[in-house]
Design an enzyme around this catalytic site. Structure first.
Site, short mmCIF file in Angstrom:
data_model
loop_
_atom_site.label_atom_id
_atom_site.label_comp_id
_atom_site.label_asym_id
_atom_site.label_seq_id
_atom_site.Cartn_x
_atom_site.Cartn_y
_atom_site.Cartn_z
N SER A 106 -55.62 -44.09 72.68
CA SER A 106 -55.90 -42.80 72.03
C SER A 106 -56.29 -41.68 72.98
O SER A 106 -56.44 -40.54 72.53
CB SER A 106 -56.99 -42.99 70.98
OG SER A 106 -56.47 -43.68 69.87
N ALA A 165 -54.70 -55.16 60.08
CA ALA A 165 -55.81 -55.85 59.41
C ALA A 165 -55.98 -57.25 59.99
O ALA A 165 -57.11 -57.76 60.11
CB ALA A 165 -55.55 -55.91 57.91
N ASN A 205 -55.27 -42.17 62.88
CA ASN A 205 -54.13 -41.99 63.78
C ASN A 205 -53.04 -41.14 63.15
O ASN A 205 -52.26 -40.50 63.86
CB ASN A 205 -53.59 -43.37 64.17
CG ASN A 205 -54.46 -44.06 65.19
OD1 ASN A 205 -54.44 -43.74 66.37
ND2 ASN A 205 -55.27 -45.01 64.73
N THR A 343 -61.85 -41.83 74.22
CA THR A 343 -61.73 -43.27 74.33
C THR A 343 -60.30 -43.66 73.97
O THR A 343 -59.56 -42.87 73.36
CB THR A 343 -62.69 -43.95 73.35
OG1 THR A 343 -62.52 -43.36 72.05
CG2 THR A 343 -64.13 -43.77 73.79
N GLY A 344 -59.91 -44.88 74.34
CA GLY A 344 -58.57 -45.32 74.00
C GLY A 344 -58.52 -46.82 73.77
O GLY A 344 -59.08 -47.59 74.55
N THR A 345 -57.88 -47.21 72.69
CA THR A 345 -57.62 -48.63 72.42
C THR A 345 -56.15 -48.78 72.07
O THR A 345 -55.62 -48.08 71.21
CB THR A 345 -58.46 -49.15 71.24
OG1 THR A 345 -59.84 -49.00 71.51
CG2 THR A 345 -58.16 -50.63 70.98
N SER A 370 -58.75 -56.14 74.37
CA SER A 370 -59.19 -55.35 73.21
C SER A 370 -59.60 -56.34 72.13
O SER A 370 -59.69 -57.55 72.38
CB SER A 370 -58.10 -54.40 72.72
OG SER A 370 -56.98 -55.12 72.22
#
Length: 426
Positions: A106, A165, A205, A343-345, A370
Protein backbone atom coordinates in the site's frame (compact mmCIF):
# COMPACT_ATOMS: atom_id res chain seq x y z
CA UNK A 1 16.00 22.07 -7.81
CA UNK A 2 12.38 21.09 -7.53
CA UNK A 3 11.57 17.90 -9.42
CA UNK A 4 8.44 17.99 -11.56
CA UNK A 5 6.65 15.41 -13.69
CA UNK A 6 6.98 15.68 -17.44
CA UNK A 7 3.65 17.44 -17.75
CA UNK A 8 2.90 18.28 -14.18
CA UNK A 9 3.79 20.39 -11.24
CA UNK A 10 3.39 17.37 -8.97
CA UNK A 11 1.41 15.76 -6.26
CA UNK A 12 1.94 14.06 -2.97
CA UNK A 13 0.25 11.56 -0.75
CA UNK A 14 1.44 9.96 2.46
CA UNK A 15 -0.01 8.42 5.56
CA UNK A 16 0.60 9.55 9.09
CA UNK A 17 -0.16 8.97 12.70
CA UNK A 18 -1.38 11.87 14.73
CA UNK A 19 -2.15 13.00 18.25
CA UNK A 20 -3.70 16.36 19.09
CA UNK A 21 -1.05 19.05 19.31
CA UNK A 22 -0.26 22.48 18.04
CA UNK A 23 0.38 22.84 14.33
CA UNK A 24 -1.49 20.85 11.70
CA UNK A 25 -3.77 21.94 8.91
CA UNK A 26 -7.39 21.29 9.79
CA UNK A 27 -9.36 18.70 7.89
CA UNK A 28 -11.97 19.90 5.39
CA UNK A 29 -15.32 20.99 6.74
CA UNK A 30 -17.08 17.80 5.62
CA UNK A 31 -14.66 15.51 7.43
CA UNK A 32 -17.32 14.38 9.85
CA UNK A 33 -14.75 14.22 12.63
CA UNK A 34 -12.59 16.58 14.58
CA UNK A 35 -9.38 16.93 12.63
CA UNK A 36 -6.20 15.41 13.96
CA UNK A 37 -3.36 17.83 14.58
CA UNK A 38 0.35 17.19 14.37
CA UNK A 39 3.12 17.96 16.77
CA UNK A 40 5.11 21.12 16.00
CA UNK A 41 7.23 20.61 12.92
CA UNK A 42 10.64 19.09 13.56
CA UNK A 43 13.60 19.25 11.24
CA UNK A 44 16.17 16.48 10.97
CA UNK A 45 18.58 18.71 12.89
CA UNK A 46 16.19 18.73 15.85
CA UNK A 47 16.00 14.95 16.08
CA UNK A 48 18.10 12.70 18.27
CA UNK A 49 20.69 10.66 16.40
CA UNK A 50 19.29 7.42 14.97
CA UNK A 51 19.69 4.42 17.27
CA UNK A 52 21.29 2.03 14.80
CA UNK A 53 21.95 -0.65 17.43
CA UNK A 54 18.31 -0.44 18.47
CA UNK A 55 17.26 -0.71 14.84
CA UNK A 56 19.26 -3.90 14.47
CA UNK A 57 17.68 -5.31 17.62
CA UNK A 58 14.20 -4.66 16.21
CA UNK A 59 15.07 -6.61 13.06
CA UNK A 60 16.54 -9.48 15.05
CA UNK A 61 13.38 -9.62 17.13
CA UNK A 62 11.28 -9.85 13.96
CA UNK A 63 13.33 -12.89 12.93
CA UNK A 64 12.58 -14.66 16.22
CA UNK A 65 8.88 -14.02 15.53
CA UNK A 66 8.84 -15.66 12.12
CA UNK A 67 10.25 -13.25 9.55
CA UNK A 68 12.87 -14.95 7.34
CA UNK A 69 14.61 -11.61 6.81
CA UNK A 70 14.35 -7.93 7.67
CA UNK A 71 16.09 -4.77 6.49
CA UNK A 72 16.07 -1.07 7.30
CA UNK A 73 17.70 1.98 5.77
CA UNK A 74 17.93 5.41 7.39
CA UNK A 75 18.97 8.43 5.35
CA UNK A 76 19.76 11.37 7.60
CA UNK A 77 20.62 14.51 5.60
CA UNK A 78 23.09 12.57 3.44
CA UNK A 79 24.33 10.09 6.06
CA UNK A 80 23.07 6.58 5.37
CA UNK A 81 22.68 3.74 7.87
CA UNK A 82 21.77 0.29 6.55
CA UNK A 83 20.92 -2.73 8.67
CA UNK A 84 20.00 -6.24 7.51
CA UNK A 85 19.27 -9.52 9.29
CA UNK A 86 18.26 -12.95 8.02
CA UNK A 87 17.71 -14.26 4.52
CA UNK A 88 16.17 -13.14 1.26
CA UNK A 89 15.74 -16.73 0.08
CA UNK A 90 15.04 -19.59 2.48
CA UNK A 91 16.01 -22.19 -0.12
CA UNK A 92 19.46 -20.86 -1.00
CA UNK A 93 20.11 -19.13 2.31
CA UNK A 94 21.19 -15.93 0.56
CA UNK A 95 21.41 -13.08 3.04
CA UNK A 96 18.94 -10.24 2.62
CA UNK A 97 20.39 -6.77 1.96
CA UNK A 98 19.11 -3.25 1.37
CA UNK A 99 19.91 -3.70 -2.32
CA UNK A 100 17.05 -6.20 -2.60
CA UNK A 101 13.88 -5.15 -4.37
CA UNK A 102 10.52 -6.04 -2.83
CA UNK A 103 6.78 -5.51 -3.22
CA UNK A 104 5.80 -2.35 -1.33
CA UNK A 105 2.06 -3.01 -1.04
CA UNK A 106 0.00 0.00 0.00
CA UNK A 107 2.93 2.40 -0.19
CA UNK A 108 1.74 2.40 -3.82
CA UNK A 109 -1.19 4.53 -2.64
CA UNK A 110 1.17 7.43 -2.07
CA UNK A 111 2.38 7.16 -5.68
CA UNK A 112 -1.21 7.25 -6.92
CA UNK A 113 -2.04 10.22 -4.74
CA UNK A 114 0.98 12.16 -5.99
CA UNK A 115 -0.09 11.73 -9.59
CA UNK A 116 -3.62 12.92 -8.83
CA UNK A 117 -2.38 15.94 -6.89
CA UNK A 118 -0.14 16.83 -9.80
CA UNK A 119 -3.27 16.75 -11.95
CA UNK A 120 -4.91 19.14 -9.48
CA UNK A 121 -1.91 21.45 -9.91
CA UNK A 122 -2.42 21.26 -13.67
CA UNK A 123 -6.08 22.18 -13.42
CA UNK A 124 -7.27 18.80 -14.72
CA UNK A 125 -8.81 17.65 -11.43
CA UNK A 126 -10.62 19.18 -8.46
CA UNK A 127 -10.51 17.42 -5.10
CA UNK A 128 -14.04 18.37 -4.11
CA UNK A 129 -15.70 17.37 -7.39
CA UNK A 130 -17.66 14.09 -7.38
CA UNK A 131 -15.82 11.12 -8.88
CA UNK A 132 -18.80 10.47 -11.15
CA UNK A 133 -18.13 13.79 -12.88
CA UNK A 134 -14.93 12.29 -14.28
CA UNK A 135 -16.09 8.66 -14.43
CA UNK A 136 -19.84 8.88 -15.09
CA UNK A 137 -21.93 6.18 -13.44
CA UNK A 138 -18.99 4.45 -11.76
CA UNK A 139 -20.04 4.86 -8.11
CA UNK A 140 -23.44 4.38 -6.47
CA UNK A 141 -23.46 7.77 -4.75
CA UNK A 142 -22.64 10.92 -6.71
CA UNK A 143 -21.70 12.70 -3.48
CA UNK A 144 -18.42 10.76 -3.28
CA UNK A 145 -15.68 13.23 -4.16
CA UNK A 146 -12.05 12.73 -5.13
CA UNK A 147 -11.08 13.96 -1.66
CA UNK A 148 -13.30 11.31 -0.04
CA UNK A 149 -11.58 8.60 -2.07
CA UNK A 150 -8.03 9.74 -1.27
CA UNK A 151 -8.76 10.08 2.45
CA UNK A 152 -10.64 6.76 2.79
CA UNK A 153 -13.93 8.50 3.58
CA UNK A 154 -15.96 7.32 0.58
CA UNK A 155 -17.69 4.49 2.42
CA UNK A 156 -16.79 2.07 -0.41
CA UNK A 157 -16.52 -1.52 0.81
CA UNK A 158 -13.06 -3.12 0.68
CA UNK A 159 -13.42 -6.19 -1.54
CA UNK A 160 -10.20 -7.66 -0.12
CA UNK A 161 -12.07 -8.51 3.09
CA UNK A 162 -13.85 -11.26 1.15
CA UNK A 163 -10.99 -12.07 -1.22
CA UNK A 164 -8.53 -12.80 1.61
CA UNK A 165 -10.79 -13.90 4.45
CA UNK A 166 -8.76 -17.13 4.26
CA UNK A 167 -5.17 -16.09 3.73
CA UNK A 168 -3.47 -18.77 1.63
CA UNK A 169 -6.51 -20.11 -0.29
CA UNK A 170 -7.50 -16.53 -1.06
CA UNK A 171 -4.03 -15.73 -2.31
CA UNK A 172 -3.72 -18.85 -4.47
CA UNK A 173 -7.10 -18.08 -6.06
CA UNK A 174 -5.86 -14.73 -7.38
CA UNK A 175 -2.09 -15.22 -7.60
CA UNK A 176 -2.11 -15.45 -11.41
CA UNK A 177 -5.43 -13.76 -12.12
CA UNK A 178 -5.68 -10.50 -14.07
CA UNK A 179 -8.51 -8.20 -13.06
CA UNK A 180 -9.78 -5.10 -14.78
CA UNK A 181 -10.34 -2.06 -12.60
CA UNK A 182 -14.07 -2.36 -13.29
CA UNK A 183 -14.10 -5.96 -12.04
CA UNK A 184 -12.59 -4.86 -8.74
CA UNK A 185 -15.11 -2.03 -8.41
CA UNK A 186 -17.90 -4.49 -9.12
CA UNK A 187 -16.68 -6.74 -6.29
CA UNK A 188 -16.83 -3.79 -3.92
CA UNK A 189 -20.29 -2.73 -5.06
CA UNK A 190 -21.72 -6.15 -4.16
CA UNK A 191 -21.83 -4.69 -0.65
CA UNK A 192 -23.51 -1.41 0.40
CA UNK A 193 -21.56 1.68 1.42
CA UNK A 194 -20.28 1.37 4.96
CA UNK A 195 -20.94 5.00 5.80
CA UNK A 196 -22.12 8.22 4.20
CA UNK A 197 -19.61 9.96 1.90
CA UNK A 198 -17.39 12.29 3.91
CA UNK A 199 -18.02 10.54 7.22
CA UNK A 200 -15.46 8.70 9.34
CA UNK A 201 -12.21 7.24 8.00
CA UNK A 202 -12.54 3.60 6.94
CA UNK A 203 -9.59 2.11 5.08
CA UNK A 204 -10.54 0.51 1.76
CA UNK A 205 -8.38 -0.60 -1.15
CA UNK A 206 -11.34 0.14 -3.40
CA UNK A 207 -10.63 3.85 -3.01
CA UNK A 208 -7.27 3.57 -4.72
CA UNK A 209 -8.64 1.37 -7.48
CA UNK A 210 -10.84 4.39 -8.19
CA UNK A 211 -7.68 6.52 -8.03
CA UNK A 212 -6.08 4.38 -10.74
CA UNK A 213 -9.12 4.77 -12.95
CA UNK A 214 -9.00 8.54 -12.50
CA UNK A 215 -5.30 8.60 -13.42
CA UNK A 216 -5.89 6.68 -16.63
CA UNK A 217 -8.98 8.68 -17.60
CA UNK A 218 -7.39 12.09 -17.03
CA UNK A 219 -3.92 11.36 -18.44
CA UNK A 220 -5.01 9.11 -21.28
CA UNK A 221 -2.14 6.82 -20.30
CA UNK A 222 -1.62 3.77 -18.12
CA UNK A 223 -0.89 4.01 -14.41
CA UNK A 224 2.51 2.49 -15.19
CA UNK A 225 3.28 5.32 -17.61
CA UNK A 226 2.10 7.97 -15.14
CA UNK A 227 4.26 6.63 -12.32
CA UNK A 228 7.27 6.39 -14.59
CA UNK A 229 7.07 9.82 -16.22
CA UNK A 230 5.91 11.81 -13.18
CA UNK A 231 7.76 10.15 -10.27
CA UNK A 232 10.21 7.37 -11.10
CA UNK A 233 12.25 9.10 -13.83
CA UNK A 234 12.31 12.62 -12.32
CA UNK A 235 13.52 11.26 -8.96
CA UNK A 236 15.95 8.74 -10.47
CA UNK A 237 14.32 5.78 -8.71
CA UNK A 238 16.45 3.18 -10.44
CA UNK A 239 14.98 0.13 -8.69
CA UNK A 240 11.29 1.13 -8.69
CA UNK A 241 8.81 -0.31 -11.15
CA UNK A 242 5.17 -1.11 -11.81
CA UNK A 243 4.98 -4.23 -13.95
CA UNK A 244 1.34 -5.32 -13.63
CA UNK A 245 0.36 -7.94 -14.66
CA UNK A 246 3.83 -9.46 -14.93
CA UNK A 247 4.38 -11.86 -12.02
CA UNK A 248 8.13 -11.66 -11.46
CA UNK A 249 10.40 -9.16 -9.73
CA UNK A 250 13.33 -8.31 -11.99
CA UNK A 251 16.87 -8.21 -10.65
CA UNK A 252 18.07 -8.90 -7.13
CA UNK A 253 15.08 -9.21 -4.81
CA UNK A 254 13.84 -10.61 -1.53
CA UNK A 255 11.40 -13.47 -1.75
CA UNK A 256 8.14 -13.06 0.14
CA UNK A 257 6.84 -15.72 2.51
CA UNK A 258 3.17 -16.04 3.47
CA UNK A 259 2.15 -18.07 6.52
CA UNK A 260 -1.36 -19.56 6.59
CA UNK A 261 -3.93 -18.70 9.23
CA UNK A 262 -3.44 -22.01 11.06
CA UNK A 263 -0.66 -22.33 13.61
CA UNK A 264 2.49 -24.15 12.49
CA UNK A 265 1.39 -24.12 8.87
CA UNK A 266 3.88 -24.24 6.01
CA UNK A 267 5.13 -20.93 4.65
CA UNK A 268 4.14 -20.25 1.04
CA UNK A 269 6.59 -18.56 -1.33
CA UNK A 270 4.35 -15.69 -2.45
CA UNK A 271 6.95 -13.76 -4.45
CA UNK A 272 5.49 -14.34 -7.90
CA UNK A 273 2.00 -12.96 -8.44
CA UNK A 274 0.25 -10.44 -10.65
CA UNK A 275 -0.88 -8.26 -7.71
CA UNK A 276 -3.77 -7.56 -10.05
CA UNK A 277 -6.10 -7.65 -7.06
CA UNK A 278 -4.49 -4.34 -5.98
CA UNK A 279 -2.90 -2.56 -8.97
CA UNK A 280 -2.85 1.20 -8.20
CA UNK A 281 -3.60 0.36 -4.56
CA UNK A 282 -0.58 -1.88 -4.03
CA UNK A 283 1.49 -3.22 -6.96
CA UNK A 284 4.67 -1.09 -6.97
CA UNK A 285 8.09 -2.77 -6.56
CA UNK A 286 10.93 -0.78 -4.99
CA UNK A 287 13.86 -0.72 -2.54
CA UNK A 288 14.60 0.95 0.78
CA UNK A 289 16.80 3.50 -0.99
CA UNK A 290 14.17 4.48 -3.51
CA UNK A 291 11.38 4.79 -0.95
CA UNK A 292 13.58 6.97 1.27
CA UNK A 293 14.20 9.16 -1.77
CA UNK A 294 10.51 9.29 -2.70
CA UNK A 295 9.12 10.30 0.68
CA UNK A 296 11.93 12.75 1.35
CA UNK A 297 11.25 14.45 -1.99
CA UNK A 298 7.53 14.51 -1.28
CA UNK A 299 7.81 16.27 2.08
CA UNK A 300 10.40 18.67 0.68
CA UNK A 301 7.87 19.83 -1.88
CA UNK A 302 9.68 18.43 -4.89
CA UNK A 303 6.70 16.58 -6.34
CA UNK A 304 3.76 18.96 -5.94
CA UNK A 305 3.02 22.57 -5.24
CA UNK A 306 3.01 23.72 -1.62
CA UNK A 307 -0.76 24.07 -1.83
CA UNK A 308 -1.29 20.42 -2.78
CA UNK A 309 1.23 19.19 -0.22
CA UNK A 310 -0.82 21.04 2.38
CA UNK A 311 -3.97 19.31 1.09
CA UNK A 312 -2.28 15.96 1.58
CA UNK A 313 -1.71 16.87 5.21
CA UNK A 314 -5.31 17.57 6.17
CA UNK A 315 -5.69 14.82 8.72
CA UNK A 316 -8.69 12.80 9.82
CA UNK A 317 -8.42 10.51 12.86
CA UNK A 318 -7.39 6.88 12.58
CA UNK A 319 -6.76 6.39 16.29
CA UNK A 320 -5.18 8.31 19.15
CA UNK A 321 -1.73 8.33 17.55
CA UNK A 322 -2.42 8.18 13.81
CA UNK A 323 -4.07 10.29 11.17
CA UNK A 324 -4.70 9.94 7.45
CA UNK A 325 -4.45 12.72 4.90
CA UNK A 326 -4.70 12.20 1.15
CA UNK A 327 -2.83 8.95 0.52
CA UNK A 328 -0.48 9.90 3.33
CA UNK A 329 -0.24 8.56 6.87
CA UNK A 330 0.99 10.38 9.92
CA UNK A 331 2.29 8.67 13.04
CA UNK A 332 3.12 10.34 16.37
CA UNK A 333 6.01 8.66 18.15
CA UNK A 334 6.81 8.34 21.84
CA UNK A 335 9.34 11.17 21.75
CA UNK A 336 6.81 13.71 20.46
CA UNK A 337 7.93 13.51 16.83
CA UNK A 338 5.39 13.14 14.02
CA UNK A 339 6.50 11.26 10.91
CA UNK A 340 4.93 11.01 7.47
CA UNK A 341 4.69 8.20 4.95
CA UNK A 342 2.80 4.96 4.43
CA UNK A 343 2.69 1.36 5.51
CA UNK A 344 2.44 -1.48 3.03
CA UNK A 345 1.25 -5.07 3.12
CA UNK A 346 1.22 -7.46 0.21
CA UNK A 347 1.44 -11.23 0.56
CA UNK A 348 4.89 -11.98 1.98
CA UNK A 349 5.99 -8.39 2.65
CA UNK A 350 5.53 -5.77 5.38
CA UNK A 351 6.82 -2.25 4.68
CA UNK A 352 7.13 0.88 6.81
CA UNK A 353 8.34 3.98 4.92
CA UNK A 354 8.29 7.35 6.72
CA UNK A 355 10.10 10.68 6.78
CA UNK A 356 10.41 13.72 9.01
CA UNK A 357 8.36 16.88 8.46
CA UNK A 358 11.13 18.51 6.45
CA UNK A 359 12.08 15.33 4.59
CA UNK A 360 15.55 15.48 6.11
CA UNK A 361 15.48 12.07 7.74
CA UNK A 362 13.76 9.02 6.24
CA UNK A 363 13.53 5.35 7.12
CA UNK A 364 12.23 2.40 5.15
CA UNK A 365 11.99 -1.01 6.80
CA UNK A 366 10.92 -4.34 5.30
CA UNK A 367 10.23 -7.82 6.64
CA UNK A 368 9.71 -10.54 4.04
CA UNK A 369 6.62 -12.03 5.63
CA UNK A 370 3.00 -11.01 6.30
CA UNK A 371 -0.11 -12.38 8.03
CA UNK A 372 1.90 -12.14 11.24
CA UNK A 373 0.61 -9.42 13.55
CA UNK A 374 3.51 -9.87 15.95
CA UNK A 375 6.05 -9.06 13.25
CA UNK A 376 3.89 -6.20 12.01
CA UNK A 377 3.97 -4.57 15.44
CA UNK A 378 7.66 -5.22 15.92
CA UNK A 379 8.57 -3.57 12.61
CA UNK A 380 6.67 -0.43 13.67
CA UNK A 381 9.37 0.03 16.29
CA UNK A 382 11.90 0.79 13.55
CA UNK A 383 10.35 4.29 13.47
CA UNK A 384 11.16 4.81 17.15
CA UNK A 385 14.80 3.83 16.64
CA UNK A 386 15.15 5.92 13.49
CA UNK A 387 13.51 9.14 14.71
CA UNK A 388 13.64 9.07 18.53
CA UNK A 389 17.16 7.73 19.02
CA UNK A 390 18.21 5.73 22.05
CA UNK A 391 15.51 5.30 24.72
CA UNK A 392 15.72 7.83 27.52
CA UNK A 393 16.72 6.35 30.87
CA UNK A 394 14.17 8.29 32.90
CA UNK A 395 11.18 6.35 34.15
CA UNK A 396 8.85 8.85 32.47
CA UNK A 397 10.31 8.21 29.06
CA UNK A 398 10.52 4.49 29.62
CA UNK A 399 7.07 3.85 30.99
CA UNK A 400 4.94 6.94 30.68
CA UNK A 401 3.09 8.65 27.88
CA UNK A 402 4.59 11.52 25.92
CA UNK A 403 2.25 14.25 24.65
CA UNK A 404 -0.64 11.81 24.66
CA UNK A 405 1.06 9.08 22.66
CA UNK A 406 2.07 5.74 24.08
CA UNK A 407 5.63 5.43 25.31
CA UNK A 408 8.24 3.21 23.74
CA UNK A 409 7.38 -0.38 24.51
CA UNK A 410 3.70 0.51 24.83
CA UNK A 411 2.86 1.75 21.34
CA UNK A 412 -0.67 1.14 20.01
CA UNK A 413 -1.20 -2.30 18.54
CA UNK A 414 -1.21 -2.60 14.74
CA UNK A 415 -4.21 -4.88 14.69
CA UNK A 416 -5.22 -4.52 11.07
CA UNK A 417 -3.30 -4.86 7.85
CA UNK A 418 -3.57 -2.88 4.62
CA UNK A 419 -5.28 -5.83 2.93
CA UNK A 420 -8.50 -7.33 4.31
CA UNK A 421 -8.56 -4.55 6.93
CA UNK A 422 -11.89 -5.76 8.27
CA UNK A 423 -10.47 -9.18 9.17
CA UNK A 424 -8.85 -9.27 12.61
CA UNK A 425 -6.35 -12.11 12.79
CA UNK A 426 -5.51 -11.92 16.48
Amino acid sequence: MTVRGTAALGAVLLSVVAVPAQTATAAPADAGNRSVQAHPAQTAEDLAAPDVAGLREVLRTALTQGAPGAIARVEDDGTVHEVAEGVADRTTGRAITNADRFRVGSVTKSFSAVVLLQLVDEGALDLDTPVDTYLPGLLPDDRITVRHVLSHRSGLYDYTNDMFADTVPGFEAVRNKVFSYQELIDLSLEKPLGNAPGAAYSYSNTNFVVAGMLIEKLTGKSVQSAYKSRIIKPLGLRDTSYVHPRTTIAGRHAKGYLPPDVADGTLVDSTEQTVSWAQSAGAVISTTRDLDTFFSALLRGELTSAAQLAQMQQWVPVNSTQGYGLGLRRRDLSCGVSVYGHTGTVQGYYTYAFTSKDGGRSVTALANTSNNGTVLNTMARTLESAFCGKPAKSSKAATGAVNGSAARGGTPVERYEDIAPGIARD
